[in-house]
Design an enzyme around this catalytic site. Structure first.
Site, mmCIF file in Angstrom:
data_model
loop_
_atom_site.group_PDB
_atom_site.id
_atom_site.type_symbol
_atom_site.label_atom_id
_atom_site.label_comp_id
_atom_site.label_asym_id
_atom_site.label_seq_id
_atom_site.Cartn_x
_atom_site.Cartn_y
_atom_site.Cartn_z
ATOM 1 N N HIS A 260 44.991 42.513 38.018
ATOM 2 C CA HIS A 260 43.935 42.176 36.924
ATOM 3 C C HIS A 260 44.725 41.212 35.459
ATOM 4 C CE1 HIS A 260 44.298 44.720 34.100
ATOM 5 N NE2 HIS A 260 44.335 45.840 34.307
ATOM 6 N N ASP B 229 50.174 46.419 31.355
ATOM 7 C CA ASP B 229 49.104 46.166 32.401
ATOM 8 C C ASP B 229 48.435 45.234 32.167
ATOM 9 O OD1 ASP B 229 46.757 47.385 33.490
ATOM 10 O OD2 ASP B 229 46.417 48.761 31.682
ATOM 11 N N GLU C 186 39.232 43.236 34.386
ATOM 12 C CA GLU C 186 39.953 44.859 34.575
ATOM 13 C C GLU C 186 38.718 45.903 33.563
ATOM 14 O OE1 GLU C 186 41.665 48.307 35.792
ATOM 15 O OE2 GLU C 186 41.514 47.366 34.005
ATOM 16 N N GLU C 187 39.763 45.658 32.530
ATOM 17 C CA GLU C 187 40.043 46.494 31.085
ATOM 18 C C GLU C 187 38.597 46.873 30.817
ATOM 19 O OE1 GLU C 187 41.761 48.052 31.067
ATOM 20 O OE2 GLU C 187 43.836 46.862 30.710
ATOM 21 N N HIS D 249 47.829 50.243 27.174
ATOM 22 C CA HIS D 249 46.793 50.509 26.032
ATOM 23 C C HIS D 249 47.217 50.411 24.423
ATOM 24 C CE1 HIS D 249 43.162 50.949 29.268
ATOM 25 N NE2 HIS D 249 44.660 50.297 30.082
#
Length: 343
Positions: A63, A173, A201-202, A312
């Site tokens: 992603h 990420d 995606e998140e 994150h």
């Protein structure tokens, strides 16, 4: 691959606002792609022919989006109220620099002054509604000339190598998965492969569902990151994995029970080729595999991830050796899958 990763991590691409990242990846992929398209959700889907034809056999997925924030209101005093996009830990956002919108307006995430905070408040993590972004505007009118509700914000971190083979940046990420796929796109492939650089995606693996639905693969390998939690104060039974111990081959996480045969194949390939590997020792997290697996009649899925600390957060940390071994193990996976085509 690391220089590619540095470039990707420096870009802003919060969920739903992946345009800059997608445009750059598209330019990098174009010379090597046989087919390429952007779907309505913003996924970039790239097809490359390999030595053996197998058009819908295999999907590689990573992603493009990252966590961040979005402006919800501009106050009369010129401060910005906002909400987080994706799962951001509020404890680590306070005082961090951000940039807002395509013009990258600089700001700082602020909170009520410490001397005004009660003893009870000090014991609790501040709620999102108590935070604001300060862009230095004198009033609402001045702020609205720079930023309006709906504007996205990204954290600011300089990607860099540090310590003993470690890499620090925001958005590792999942820009590392994107970097692995771009590296593979530039190589001769043993079989036809479809690459999906997915959006959103998140915020619930939204892009991957649409991408998988249109591609309809038989097998999908998700190239991702996963939270490490290998810090000293974390009990052993709650530590998931650790940077530097090799790529993480998942058998299960919070969203997916992975195909057992594919898990064992990746494990055996790592063992046979002396590639260090690990698996999750604590079941947590999730990724695009959960959406891909449930598409149409179902898809066999596997996940190969890099262990990353402070996932994150405005800055995350991973191992360069793990990133390179992800690429190596994915190459081996493609070769083995190519051997099975037509059998």
């Amino acid at each position: 691959m690391i220089e590619c990763l540095k470039t990707l991590c420096a870009m802003d691409g919060v969920s739903g606002d992946e345009d800059r990242v997608r445009t750059w990846i598209q330019a990098q992929a174009e010379p090597w792609a046989d087919e390429m398209r952007v779907d309505p959700l913003g996924n970039l889907i790239v097809f490359k022919k390999g030595a053996r034809p197998a058009k819908n056999r295999l999907l590689l997925c990573a992603h493009m989006d990252e966590v961040g924030l979005i402006v919800t209101k501009v106050t009369e005093e010129g401060f910005l109220k906002f909400d987080f996009v994706g799962g951001v830990d509020r404890r680590v956002a306070i005082g961090k620099p951000v940039v807002l919108g395509p013009d990258r307006v600089p700001g700082i995430v602020g909170l009520k002054a410490i001397h005004l905070v009660s003893r009870e408040e000090r014991k609790k993590t501040p709620k999102t509604e108590s935070l604001y972004v300060d862009i230095g505007a004198s009033d609402r009118e001045a702020a609205l000339k720079l930023v309006s509700p709906g504007t996205y914000g990204s954290f600011v971190t300089q990607p860099e190598l540090f310590g003993d083979g470690l890499f620090k940046a925001k958005a590792i990420d999942d820009r590392v998965g994107c970097a692995v796929m771009l590296s593979l796109l530039k190589e001769e492939l043993p079989m036809d492969v479809t690459f999906a650089f997915t959006a959103q995606e998140e915020v619930g693996t939204r892009g991957a569902f649409g991408a998988a639905f249109s591609v309809t693969p038989e097998v999908a390998l998700v190239l991702e990151t996963t939270t490490a939690a290998d810090l000293p104060e974390v009990p052993d039974h709650q530590q998931v994995c650790a940077p530097g111990k090799g790529p993480v081959i998942s058998y299960m996480d919070g969203g997916t029970i992975y195909d057992r045969g594919l898990f064992e194949l990746l494990r055996d390939l790592a063992e046979e080729n002396r590639i260090p590997w690990q698996t999750k020792e604590y079941i947590a997290g999730g990724n695009d595999a959960r959406a891909i697996q449930r598409t149409k009649a179902g898809v066999r899925v596997a996940a190969l991830s890099a262990a990353v600390r402070y996932l994150h957060a405005p800055a995350s940390v991973g191992s360069v050796a793990d990133f390179e071994n992800m690429l190596n193990l994915t190459r081996l996976f493609l070769k083995r899958m190519a051997q099975e085509v037509g059998t």
